[in-house]
Scaffold this motif. Structure first.
Motif, mmCIF file in Angstrom:
data_model
loop_
_atom_site.group_PDB
_atom_site.id
_atom_site.type_symbol
_atom_site.label_atom_id
_atom_site.label_comp_id
_atom_site.label_asym_id
_atom_site.label_seq_id
_atom_site.Cartn_x
_atom_site.Cartn_y
_atom_site.Cartn_z
ATOM 1 N N PRO A 85 -22.703 136.970 -16.172
ATOM 2 C CA PRO A 85 -22.390 138.503 -16.225
ATOM 3 C C PRO A 85 -20.672 138.618 -15.996
ATOM 4 C CG PRO A 85 -24.278 138.434 -15.207
ATOM 5 C CD PRO A 85 -23.621 137.052 -15.885
ATOM 6 N N ASP A 86 -20.533 137.936 -14.461
ATOM 7 C CA ASP A 86 -19.427 138.155 -13.587
ATOM 8 C C ASP A 86 -17.878 138.202 -14.341
ATOM 9 O OD1 ASP A 86 -20.144 135.572 -14.270
ATOM 10 O OD2 ASP A 86 -18.280 135.244 -13.222
ATOM 11 N N TRP A 115 -17.857 140.076 -16.872
ATOM 12 C CA TRP A 115 -18.051 141.169 -17.836
ATOM 13 C C TRP A 115 -17.671 142.673 -17.296
ATOM 14 C CZ3 TRP A 115 -19.451 142.785 -22.277
ATOM 15 C CH2 TRP A 115 -19.971 142.211 -23.505
ATOM 16 N N THR A 116 -16.636 143.074 -16.903
ATOM 17 C CA THR A 116 -16.413 144.793 -16.423
ATOM 18 C C THR A 116 -16.281 145.955 -17.591
ATOM 19 O OG1 THR A 116 -13.676 144.609 -16.932
ATOM 20 C CG2 THR A 116 -14.827 143.013 -15.070
ATOM 21 N N GLY A 121 -17.147 147.652 -22.330
ATOM 22 C CA GLY A 121 -17.112 146.573 -22.009
ATOM 23 C C GLY A 121 -16.227 145.651 -22.255
ATOM 24 N N HIS A 154 -15.805 141.817 -21.572
ATOM 25 C CA HIS A 154 -16.142 140.052 -21.615
ATOM 26 C C HIS A 154 -14.851 139.560 -21.322
ATOM 27 C CE1 HIS A 154 -17.337 135.892 -21.896
ATOM 28 N NE2 HIS A 154 -18.687 136.800 -21.627
ATOM 29 N N GLY A 171 -25.741 139.099 -20.109
ATOM 30 C CA GLY A 171 -25.245 139.991 -19.034
ATOM 31 C C GLY A 171 -24.667 141.764 -18.681
ATOM 32 N N GLY A 172 -23.955 141.124 -20.520
ATOM 33 C CA GLY A 172 -23.162 142.342 -20.779
ATOM 34 C C GLY A 172 -24.143 143.825 -21.079
ATOM 35 N N ARG A 217 -24.851 145.106 -17.526
ATOM 36 C CA ARG A 217 -23.834 145.280 -16.947
ATOM 37 C C ARG A 217 -23.208 146.479 -17.220
ATOM 38 N NH1 ARG A 217 -20.164 142.884 -12.897
ATOM 39 N NH2 ARG A 217 -21.127 141.353 -12.174
ATOM 40 N N ASN A 250 -34.127 147.348 -17.590
ATOM 41 C CA ASN A 250 -33.485 148.263 -16.681
ATOM 42 C C ASN A 250 -33.782 149.772 -16.687
ATOM 43 O OD1 ASN A 250 -30.572 146.384 -16.322
ATOM 44 N ND2 ASN A 250 -31.348 146.227 -18.234
#
Length: 179
Positions: A9-10, A12-13, A75, A77, A110-111, A114, A149
């Protein structure tokens, strides 16, 4: 689809984006083709034709996912756009989540989580206290993502032609620690 990509997940922004950019339009086209073809395969035993898919896409504009009453998120990646989600205000305290999509090859990395965390923040900036959405029963990955979630099944709030199940999430106010 089995995904062998590592869960990172790190990588992903998620940032707000203009829904009319080529990057956004490409993701929205992929989203539409994905959900429409699933429908065609399930109900008609075939893929949609390019003409059918393009006509359906044209009938489903996304311009309502822009300010002042909406927001579109992309998103990324490892710097490349691979996911999206949109919000639109339904009333003073409720927004609707729509157009949630993660490219199949990156599902499970993990996207989605996020993306939904960013959706919560975007909803708050629109003044929302609640997020609602509708989806189809066959979109099992999306339904699992919502449940993981914090979304819960709710009564129908609309009569959309493809809406088969409805979810909602109450947003809690973040309390700032006192210094």
């Amino acid at each position: 689809m089995t995904n062998n990509a590592p869960r990172r997940p790190d990588l992903w922004t998620v940032t707000p984006a203009d829904v009319t950019t080529p990057e956004a339009l490409e993701l929205l086209r992929e989203y539409y083709y994905d959900v429409a073809n699933r429908y065609y395969r399930l109900h008609l035993g075939r893929e949609g034709s390019p003409e059918q898919l393009e006509a359906g896409l044209a009938d489903s504009p996304s311009d309502h996912l822009a300010a002042p009453d909406g927001q579109f998120l992309i998103g990324r990646h490892d710097g490349t756009a691979h996911a999206c989600a949109g919000l639109r205000r339904l009333d003073a305290t409720t927004v609707e989540l729509t157009r949630v999509y993660v490219r199949p090859e990156l599902r499970g990395t993990g996207g989605g989580a996020r993306l939904l965390a960013a959706v919560d923040e975007a909803a708050r900036t629109l003044g929302a206290e609640r997020i609602v959405l509708d989806t189809r029963l066959d979109l099992v990955e999306a339904r699992a993502l919502y449940l993981r979630n914090g979304y819960r099944e709710i009564p129908a709030y609309n009569g959309g032609p493809y809406a088969e199940i409805w979810y909602g999430k109450e947003l809690t106010t973040l309390v700032q620690p006192v210094s």
